[in-house]
Design an enzyme around this catalytic site. Structure first.
Site, PDB file in Angstrom:
ATOM      1  NE  ARG A 203     162.359  59.081  42.000  1.00  0.00           N
ATOM      2  CZ  ARG A 203     161.641  60.134  42.198  1.00  0.00           C
ATOM      3  NH1 ARG A 203     161.272  60.656  40.995  1.00  0.00           N
ATOM      4  NH2 ARG A 203     161.634  60.667  43.439  1.00  0.00           N
TER       5      ARG A 203
ATOM      6  CG  HIS B 162     159.202  59.289  47.779  1.00  0.00           C
ATOM      7  ND1 HIS B 162     160.703  59.080  47.808  1.00  0.00           N
ATOM      8  CD2 HIS B 162     158.942  60.381  47.045  1.00  0.00           C
ATOM      9  CE1 HIS B 162     161.140  60.293  46.943  1.00  0.00           C
ATOM     10  NE2 HIS B 162     159.959  60.835  46.638  1.00  0.00           N
TER      11      HIS B 162
ATOM     12  CD  GLN C  48     159.366  64.445  49.482  1.00  0.00           C
ATOM     13  OE1 GLN C  48     159.891  64.644  48.095  1.00  0.00           O
ATOM     14  NE2 GLN C  48     158.800  65.825  50.163  1.00  0.00           N
TER      15      GLN C  48
ATOM     16  CG  ASP D  49     151.804  62.769  45.675  1.00  0.00           C
ATOM     17  OD1 ASP D  49     152.218  63.431  44.817  1.00  0.00           O
ATOM     18  OD2 ASP D  49     152.123  61.491  45.665  1.00  0.00           O
TER      19      ASP D  49
ATOM     20  CB  CYS E  38     156.247  64.831  47.881  1.00  0.00           C
ATOM     21  SG  CYS E  38     155.022  64.139  46.774  1.00  0.00           S
TER      22      CYS E  38
ATOM     23  NE  ARG F 104     163.478  64.015  48.894  1.00  0.00           N
ATOM     24  CZ  ARG F 104     163.182  63.730  47.520  1.00  0.00           C
ATOM     25  NH1 ARG F 104     162.322  64.271  47.042  1.00  0.00           N
ATOM     26  NH2 ARG F 104     163.891  62.556  47.278  1.00  0.00           N
TER      27      ARG F 104
END
Ligand code: CP
Ligand code: NVA
Length: 315
Positions: free
Chosen positions: A116, A143, A146, A233, A272, A300
């Protein structure tokens, strides 16, 4: 081919997961259906050790709750172990190159690397020199993990993916990009609804549009029409400076009760997480009956277990 007709093969051996643009629709189905099988095993309390003695290295240059815990717990549940490498604790944080980091990790019997970080080019560089699969755990641009969990969640909820309409409201960020790439591949219509100045990257929109129906608008009324999945988001992603101008521009794109009322009757709300109630989403929507954000967060774990299993297991 519709996901319900797809038969799993059990492996996507030794492939990196960098953006999802690099994955075929069948590979995405493979991950979703494997994740559902692993979830069933987990819920039934069935133990297994598909990745016995395998090690996942996890490099973090940004904060995380879900990605950190679900990958670490996931590899443990698969019989393997994790090495958590926070940027501030390793030499990468003091200027050692990504290339040298990869070449060193190659010598220690690591079986997979999750990273990440900020720049997508650093993930690509790591993948170039790594002798094991590299998994993108979020960059400024993408991402993918996700979105795999998101598509799994949508499939579990609606029993299909093809033909559903998803609308993403707000900042045209990493989530917007990956939802377009992944959603288009599995036959969903994906619309990103953002104000001028905060629209998604045009090149990524064009790439996503090659695999399906993807479009961008500034009109929430148009985006929400007949929509099955409403997504949003945060206004400010990790690493971005806060500004009142951006808040003012994005507030009209807040997902609230008024907007949700204009979607399809059976519509669900997704995010998310982490969320900022009162900014990109109202409290009533995220904590309301149409919200499936915690199923999404749970997935996830299962989706990433599927990714690790398919990418890291022996031939
Ligand atoms: N959604 C997500 O990636 O959460 P974290 O930042 O907590 O990992
Ligand atoms: N767009 C957000 C997603 C967090 C999971 C960020 O990059 O901070």
């Amino acid at each position: 081919m519709d996901i319900s007709a797809y038969k799993t093969k059990g492996s996507i051996y030794n492939k990196h997961m960098l953006t999802l643009a690099d994955y075929s629709v069948n590979e995405i189905y493979e991950i979703i259906l494997t994740a559902i099988k692993l979830k069933q095993k987990q819920h039934a309390g069935k133990k297994h050790a598909y990745l016995k003695n395998k090690t996942l290295a996890m490099i973090f240059s940004k904060s995380s709750t879900r990605t950190r815990v679900s990958f670490e717990q996931g590899i443990k549940q698969l019989g393997g172990s994790a090495l958590v490498l926070q940027q501030g604790d390793i030499q990468l944080g003091r200027g050692e190159t990504v290339r040298d980091t990869a070449l060193v990790l190659n010598r220690y019997g690591i079986d997979g690397i999750m990273i990440r970080t900020f720049k997508q080019s650093d993930v690509e560089e790591l993948a170039k020199y790594s002798n094991c699969p590299v998994i993108n755990g979020l960059t400024d641009e993408y991402h993918p993990c996700q979105v795999l969990a998101d598509l799994m969640t949508v499939y579990e909820h609606f029993g299909k993916l093809e033909g559903l309409k998803m609308a993403y409201f707000g900042d045209g960020n990493n989530m917007a990009h990956s939802l377009m790439l992944g959603g288009a591949k599995v036959g969903m219509e994906v619309v990103v609804c953002s104000p001028e100045g905060y629209k998604p990257n045009e090149e990524i929109v064009a790439t996503a549009a090659k695999s399906g129906k993807v479009w961008v608008t500034s009109d929430p009324e148009e985006a929400i029409r007949d929509c099955n999945v409403i997504y949003t988001d945060v206004f400010f992603s990790m690493g971005q400076d806060k500004s009142p101008e951006k808040v003012n521009a994005l507030m009209p794109y807040q997902v609230n009760e008024e907007l949700m009322a204009k979607a399809a009757k059976d519509a669900v709300f997704m995010h998310c997480l982490p969320a900022h109630r009162g900014e990109e989403v109202s409290e009533g929507v995220i904590d309301g009956v149409q919200s499936i954000v915690f199923e999404e967060a749970e997935n996830r774990l299962h989706a990433q277990k599927a990714v690790m299993y398919l990418l890291m297991k022996n031939k």
